[in-house]
Structure formats: C-alpha cells, structure tokens
Write a protein that holds these residues in place. Structure first.
Motif, mmCIF file in Angstrom:
data_model
loop_
_atom_site.group_PDB
_atom_site.id
_atom_site.type_symbol
_atom_site.label_atom_id
_atom_site.label_comp_id
_atom_site.label_asym_id
_atom_site.label_seq_id
_atom_site.Cartn_x
_atom_site.Cartn_y
_atom_site.Cartn_z
ATOM 1 N N GLN A 50 0.824 -1.206 0.000
ATOM 2 C CA GLN A 50 0.000 0.000 0.000
ATOM 3 C C GLN A 50 0.861 1.260 0.000
ATOM 4 O O GLN A 50 0.610 2.215 0.724
ATOM 5 C CB GLN A 50 -0.983 -0.023 1.170
ATOM 6 C CG GLN A 50 -1.916 -1.198 1.113
ATOM 7 C CD GLN A 50 -2.811 -1.300 2.321
ATOM 8 O OE1 GLN A 50 -2.453 -0.907 3.421
ATOM 9 N NE2 GLN A 50 -4.009 -1.835 2.121
ATOM 10 N N GLU A 51 1.915 1.211 -0.825
ATOM 11 C CA GLU A 51 2.779 2.375 -1.003
ATOM 12 C C GLU A 51 3.325 2.337 -2.427
ATOM 13 O O GLU A 51 3.323 1.299 -3.071
ATOM 14 C CB GLU A 51 3.927 2.382 0.015
ATOM 15 C CG GLU A 51 4.963 1.281 -0.195
ATOM 16 C CD GLU A 51 6.155 1.395 0.750
ATOM 17 O OE1 GLU A 51 6.890 2.393 0.655
ATOM 18 O OE2 GLU A 51 6.344 0.486 1.550
ATOM 19 N N GLU A 52 3.755 3.490 -2.902
ATOM 20 C CA GLU A 52 4.353 3.547 -4.225
ATOM 21 C C GLU A 52 5.738 2.910 -4.190
ATOM 22 O O GLU A 52 6.582 3.298 -3.387
ATOM 23 C CB GLU A 52 4.449 4.993 -4.725
ATOM 24 C CG GLU A 52 3.177 5.500 -5.347
ATOM 25 C CD GLU A 52 2.682 4.643 -6.498
ATOM 26 O OE1 GLU A 52 3.462 4.317 -7.417
ATOM 27 O OE2 GLU A 52 1.492 4.271 -6.474
ATOM 28 N N LEU A 53 5.946 1.933 -5.033
ATOM 29 C CA LEU A 53 7.239 1.269 -5.159
ATOM 30 C C LEU A 53 7.669 1.327 -6.609
ATOM 31 O O LEU A 53 6.835 1.370 -7.507
ATOM 32 C CB LEU A 53 7.135 -0.202 -4.715
ATOM 33 C CG LEU A 53 6.648 -0.468 -3.296
ATOM 34 C CD1 LEU A 53 6.397 -1.950 -3.095
ATOM 35 C CD2 LEU A 53 7.641 0.055 -2.277
ATOM 36 N N SER A 54 8.957 1.320 -6.830
ATOM 37 C CA SER A 54 9.454 1.278 -8.203
ATOM 38 C C SER A 54 10.618 0.305 -8.258
ATOM 39 O O SER A 54 11.271 0.030 -7.252
ATOM 40 C CB SER A 54 9.893 2.664 -8.682
ATOM 41 O OG SER A 54 10.963 3.136 -7.885
ATOM 42 N N ALA A 55 10.853 -0.217 -9.453
ATOM 43 C CA ALA A 55 11.914 -1.205 -9.636
ATOM 44 C C ALA A 55 12.662 -0.930 -10.929
ATOM 45 O O ALA A 55 12.051 -0.606 -11.945
ATOM 46 C CB ALA A 55 11.323 -2.608 -9.674
#
Length: 99
Positions: free
Chosen positions: A87-92
């Motif tokens: 429930q958070e913005e994540l990036s990869a």
C-alpha cells in the motif's frame, strides 16, 4: 533467464510475507530462514519469484527456464502485487541476466 531488482522500502519483510500469503492459495510457496531473516520462494506456472527482505529494501528475483516466458509481464505483475501488498508507491529497475 533471470530478472532482479532491489526495491526501496522500510517494510520489506511485511510486504514479502503478505505477498507469499496472498499467492499461497494459487501457487506453491516456501519460506526459508537464514542468518539474514526469511526468504520466500513463490513457484508460479512459468517462473519462480524469490523475495529476500533487507532492512532498507526488498530484493526480488524472477527466474525462469522458459525461453518464451514474458519477463516484461512477470516484472509488471510482481511489482503491481508488491505495491498492493505494501500500500505504497514502489518502483523497480529490473536487471536481466541469463541463467
């Protein structure tokens, strides 16, 4: 083929555990304890996802022997589910290697 990423988050262990629990109803999931904590392996139909929580990031690896597997789609599905679980913005930034 292998695709891996280190995803910055302070809740890596929680997110990994939630995703493993979420997918254990559809796929084989195993949890292994080591000196660094827990590691989760999720055996999808075409690939294996390995989640290794660290204090400041979640190490994610997608491994497949299937040369026809769509790694772009697998990366997207895994990241999308991690975002939903955390429930958070994540990036990869995915890094690809041959096995």
């Amino acid at each position: 083929m292998k695709s891996s990423a280190q995803i910055s988050t302070t809740q890596a262990a929680r997110i990994a555990k939630r995703l493993a629990n979420h997918w254990k109803h559809k796929f084989e999931v195993s949890e292994q304890e080591n000196e660094k904590g827990s590691q989760f392996q999720i055996h999808l139909n075409a690939a294996q996802v390995i989640l290794s929580p660290q204090p400041d990031f979640l190490e994610v690896a997608i491994q497949t022997q299937d040369t026809h597997a769509d790694l772009d789609k697998l990366e997207h599905v895994v990241l999308d589910h991690l975002i939903r679980m955390g429930q958070e913005e994540l990036s990869a930034e995915w890094q690809r290697d041959s096995l």
